[in-house]
Motif scaffolding. Structure first.
Motif, PDB file in Angstrom:
ATOM      1  N   THR A   1       0.867  -1.182   0.000  1.00  0.00           N
ATOM      2  CA  THR A   1       0.000   0.000   0.000  1.00  0.00           C
ATOM      3  C   THR A   1       0.901   1.229   0.000  1.00  0.00           C
ATOM      4  O   THR A   1       2.058   1.166   0.420  1.00  0.00           O
ATOM      5  CB  THR A   1      -0.891   0.048   1.250  1.00  0.00           C
ATOM      6  OG1 THR A   1      -0.053   0.150   2.408  1.00  0.00           O
ATOM      7  CG2 THR A   1      -1.774  -1.188   1.351  1.00  0.00           C
ATOM      8  N   ILE A   2       0.375   2.342  -0.451  1.00  0.00           N
ATOM      9  CA  ILE A   2       1.166   3.581  -0.477  1.00  0.00           C
ATOM     10  C   ILE A   2       1.539   3.974   0.946  1.00  0.00           C
ATOM     11  O   ILE A   2       2.658   4.424   1.206  1.00  0.00           O
ATOM     12  CB  ILE A   2       0.391   4.718  -1.176  1.00  0.00           C
ATOM     13  CG1 ILE A   2       0.013   4.306  -2.603  1.00  0.00           C
ATOM     14  CG2 ILE A   2       1.217   5.997  -1.205  1.00  0.00           C
ATOM     15  CD1 ILE A   2      -0.932   5.275  -3.296  1.00  0.00           C
ATOM     16  N   HIS A   3       0.616   3.797   1.886  1.00  0.00           N
ATOM     17  CA  HIS A   3       0.899   4.153   3.281  1.00  0.00           C
ATOM     18  C   HIS A   3       2.100   3.380   3.822  1.00  0.00           C
ATOM     19  O   HIS A   3       2.931   3.939   4.542  1.00  0.00           O
ATOM     20  CB  HIS A   3      -0.325   3.889   4.161  1.00  0.00           C
ATOM     21  CG  HIS A   3      -1.420   4.895   3.992  1.00  0.00           C
ATOM     22  ND1 HIS A   3      -2.522   4.646   3.207  1.00  0.00           N
ATOM     23  CD2 HIS A   3      -1.572   6.154   4.485  1.00  0.00           C
ATOM     24  CE1 HIS A   3      -3.316   5.711   3.237  1.00  0.00           C
ATOM     25  NE2 HIS A   3      -2.763   6.641   4.005  1.00  0.00           N
ATOM     26  N   SER A   4       2.198   2.093   3.484  1.00  0.00           N
ATOM     27  CA  SER A   4       3.306   1.280   3.984  1.00  0.00           C
ATOM     28  C   SER A   4       4.607   1.571   3.241  1.00  0.00           C
ATOM     29  O   SER A   4       5.681   1.212   3.714  1.00  0.00           O
ATOM     30  CB  SER A   4       2.972  -0.211   3.850  1.00  0.00           C
ATOM     31  OG  SER A   4       1.877  -0.554   4.652  1.00  0.00           O
ATOM     32  N   ALA A   5       4.512   2.205   2.073  1.00  0.00           N
ATOM     33  CA  ALA A   5       5.706   2.459   1.254  1.00  0.00           C
ATOM     34  C   ALA A   5       6.410   3.758   1.608  1.00  0.00           C
ATOM     35  O   ALA A   5       7.521   4.009   1.152  1.00  0.00           O
ATOM     36  CB  ALA A   5       5.312   2.492  -0.231  1.00  0.00           C
ATOM     37  N   LYS A   6       5.775   4.582   2.427  1.00  0.00           N
ATOM     38  CA  LYS A   6       6.375   5.879   2.758  1.00  0.00           C
ATOM     39  C   LYS A   6       7.750   5.678   3.390  1.00  0.00           C
ATOM     40  O   LYS A   6       7.926   4.850   4.269  1.00  0.00           O
ATOM     41  CB  LYS A   6       5.468   6.660   3.702  1.00  0.00           C
ATOM     42  CG  LYS A   6       5.948   8.067   3.992  1.00  0.00           C
ATOM     43  CD  LYS A   6       4.901   8.829   4.790  1.00  0.00           C
ATOM     44  CE  LYS A   6       5.450  10.134   5.309  1.00  0.00           C
ATOM     45  NZ  LYS A   6       6.452   9.951   6.366  1.00  0.00           N
ATOM     46  N   GLY A   7       8.729   6.442   2.909  1.00  0.00           N
ATOM     47  CA  GLY A   7      10.089   6.332   3.425  1.00  0.00           C
ATOM     48  C   GLY A   7      10.948   5.337   2.667  1.00  0.00           C
ATOM     49  O   GLY A   7      12.148   5.256   2.902  1.00  0.00           O
ATOM     50  N   LEU A   8      10.348   4.573   1.737  1.00  0.00           N
ATOM     51  CA  LEU A   8      11.084   3.573   0.960  1.00  0.00           C
ATOM     52  C   LEU A   8      11.272   4.057  -0.474  1.00  0.00           C
ATOM     53  O   LEU A   8      10.674   5.041  -0.901  1.00  0.00           O
ATOM     54  CB  LEU A   8      10.342   2.237   0.991  1.00  0.00           C
ATOM     55  CG  LEU A   8      10.060   1.672   2.392  1.00  0.00           C
ATOM     56  CD1 LEU A   8       9.212   0.410   2.295  1.00  0.00           C
ATOM     57  CD2 LEU A   8      11.353   1.390   3.132  1.00  0.00           C
TER      58      LEU A   8
END
Length: 672
Positions: free
Chosen positions: A564-571
């Motif tokens: 999900t985009i939320h889980s991808a933040k910072g990557l």
């Protein structure tokens, strides 16, 4: 006794051992060299925010600031540790003495230190979200809730309501009316649940995550001497990811820095995407008002993506109404235009992705350098079927954390009771493992343990049934053994795992894998100083890796990333596919009538776009299939008007089979 503070000698740039000016760009160096007073570092995606913080820590220490007087607050303990490790590498080991961690870790440390001032024992227990929900369920079950035919909120919903009201600093009534209007008729009952839950925690000496913030805020606000003592020690305060702070954390930032007023907030308002957790991007916007004389520094030079990707990111951000004006740029002018791919339907979208991924793999791209992002977890279901058919290994982010698994929580419950015998949720969990013990007997045993001089011998409770007396004695023997092993975390954990093995085999069909998880847990437990530290750190910063995931990582090929985009933040990844970019999904249909929510959906797309380093593809199906039927869809309003100069349209064409090709070639020859 009078105190005289010796000030450090002022250093010229030439006196520093690190050549900051040549190692950093102009804006980064300005932030690193900022000396006193409040500062707001608006750091665009990929602009070296972490690097800037690392060098700022090193520069402050090199300037003569006592490392223990620097407070670095981040959103994960790991990121703080990594920053301090890097700062130590570029300067020296003094940087490891910097106070670093999350808001919750720092608040927990203060509350343990000043527990008497809040009426708690020093060994209070911190409960995670799952345990908090169980406590709410227990509280709710003791109440007379005659709710008739209409459904009363579940424990997870009740927890979300209570937590939201705390983090957003609103009443339960306001929270329910605004966020859960379907339960408005139960507001009084929900308020009663909230009140009883609060009493439960006070009686049992436990705190949830929200309590750590609230009680620290109250401790500092209501005790001027303590506030001055704590804030005077924080000569410099830095807060990372400030756009993700909630109202409580913004207030705590003020309190922690109130003596010296040397505070630097670092973040990107354009990456504030967690309002559902209580995060308020307006904390960034309000910072200059909250801290008079704030110096605003913007990081805009990007070191991650090509300029063509950044052009799309800048264009997306134009859609946001409330923001700090900034424009990302880079010296990397190479690369192709991002692709905008319209597929006939979801199946064609999945076919395109799998074929492109296989093509990239043939071109020596690692699968782990490729990510497929989406708005909701369900948006990837069709793709997952196709990936399995093509035998493309993948891992999906956003699953259950290791310490949230039932077997791990069972084991941890025994150790939590050892530390705090008043922890009724943990008692309930371990007692109900025993055959024949249900909720009523478990509560009776807990009530007895509360009155007993030795609560760790449950077999001594009166009126114990013979059928589970033997198992209760075994539990008592376990606690006696754990006390003897005090000081060795791995040995204590191994003792519980050995005891638990019989229950694991009875409860789970996949018990061999779960026991392997627990053995791995024992192996890594040696990294914790003591049992109290392990229990607390696991609650505040859950372990994510499992033995199963470790095995997967050791295979020949690292898997493709689905997230999900939320889980991808910072990557970040070399190639990013953003799928299902449709109106009603991104932006969500729930956000269309709310300007603030619509702005957050813009920021969500911006976060997705800026994860890509070299290649970016945004895809959407013309025909959307759902359980409610099929319907023609529209691309996201955020990409609909992006010009072909910024995004190249891709046309998906079916390959002709050999027979069809031959017929067409013969037809062409006849015409000639």
């Amino acid at each position: 006794m009078k105190k005289f503070v010796l000030s450090g000698e002022d250093l010229n740039p030439a006196d520093y051992t690190i050549d900051y000016e040549n190692l950093l760009n102009r804006a980064q160096n300005e932030a690193v060299m900022h000396d006193s007073g409040p500062a707001l570092l608006v750091a665009g995606a990929g602009t070296g925010k972490t690097r800037t913080l690392v060098y700022r820590v090193a520069r402050l220490v090199e300037s003569g600031v006592d490392p223990s007087e620097i407070l670095l607050l981040t959103f994960t303990r790991r990121s703080a540790n990594e920053m301090l490790r890097r700062a130590s590498q570029i300067l020296d080991e003094r940087c490891q003495r910097v106070e670093g961690g999350t808001f919750h870790h720092y608040c927990s440390k203060l509350l343990h230190q000043y527990s008497e001032a809040i009426g708690y024992p020093e060994n209070f227990t911190i409960i995670d979200t799952s345990d908090a929900m169980d406590a709410i369920h227990m509280v709710r079950s003791r109440m007379d809730l005659s709710v008739g035919k209409k459904r009363f909120p579940k424990k997870s919903t009740l927890y979300a309501m209570i937590s939201s009201s705390i983090n957003k600093q609103r009443s339960i009534r306001e929270t329910v009316e605004d966020e859960y209007p379907q339960f408005s008729s139960y507001i009084e009952k929900i308020e009663e649940v909230s009140s009883n839950y609060h009493v439960y925690k006070e009686i049992n000496f436990v705190m949830d995550f929200d309590d750590l913030l609230v009680k620290t805020r109250d401790l500092l606000k209501n005790n001027q001497d303590l506030r001055q003592r704590i804030s005077s020690k924080n000569r410099h305060v830095m807060v990372d990811e400030y756009q993700d702070t909630n109202a409580l954390q913004a207030e705590l930032t003020q309190l922690f820095s109130s003596y010296h007023n040397n505070v630097m907030a670092v973040g990107d308002d354009a990456q504030s995407i967690y309002s559902f957790r209580g995060a308020d991007h307006k904390n960034m916007m309000r910072f200059p008002e909250l801290f008079g004389g704030t110096k605003v520094i913007k990081l805009e030079e990007n070191y991650r993506s090509t300029q063509k990707i950044l052009d799309v990111a800048n264009r997306v951000l134009e859609e946001a109404k409330e923001k700090f004006e900034k424009k990302l740029f880079t010296k990397n002018e190479e690369g192709d235009l991002p692709g905008l791919v319209k597929a006939a339907n979801m199946n064609d979208q999945s076919r395109f992705l799998t074929q492109m991924i296989l093509n990239l793999r043939e071109q020596a791209h690692e699968l782990s350098d490729i990510a497929v992002l989406f708005r909701n977890g369900r948006d990837s279901f069709d793709l997952e079927v196709m990936l399995n058919k093509k035998e493309i290994p993948y891992i999906k982010y956003g699953g259950q954390k290791f310490t949230e698994a039932a077997h791990v929580k069972d084991v941890l419950a025994h150790l939590r009771v050892l530390l705090n015998p008043k922890d009724s949720i943990s008692w309930n969990r371990i007692l109900m493992l025993i055959d024949g013990i249900g909720p009523k007997t478990a509560e009776e045993l807990f009530s007895w343990s509360n009155r007993s001089e030795n609560p760790f011998r449950p077999e001594n409770a009166p009126n114990i049934s013979e059928r589970y007396l033997t198992q209760l004695k075994a539990l008592g023997d376990l606690f006696a053994k754990l006390k003897q092993l005090s000081g060795s975390v791995p040995e204590q954990l191994q003792a519980v795992v050995d005891y638990y093995a019989i229950f694991c085999k009875k409860r789970f069909d996949d018990h061999p894998k779960r026991m392997k998880d627990l053995e791995t847990f024992v192996d890594i437990s040696g990294t914790y100083r003591n049992l109290e530290t392990m229990i607390e750190e696991i609650a505040l910063d859950p372990i994510e890796a499992t033995a199963i995931e470790t095995e997967a990582a050791q295979k020949d090929e690292s898997p493709l990333i689905l997230s999900t985009i939320h889980s991808a933040k910072g990557l970040e990844w070399k190639t990013v596919f953003l799928i299902q970019c449709l109106d009603g999904i991104l932006p969500s249909g729930y956000a269309l009538d709310d300007d603030e929510q619509l702005d957050e959906e813009v920021r969500l797309l911006y976060v997705a776009v800026t994860r890509a380093k070299e290649n970016l593809f945004i895809t959407y199906p013309a025909l959307f299939q759902s359980r409610y039927g099929d319907y023609f869809s529209n691309p996201s309003r955020f990409i609909e008007n992006i010009s072909d100069d910024l995004m190249e349209p891709w046309l998906l064409v079916e390959e002709q089979n050999s027979v069809q090709k031959q017929i067409e070639e013969e037809g062409a020859q006849l015409e000639n």
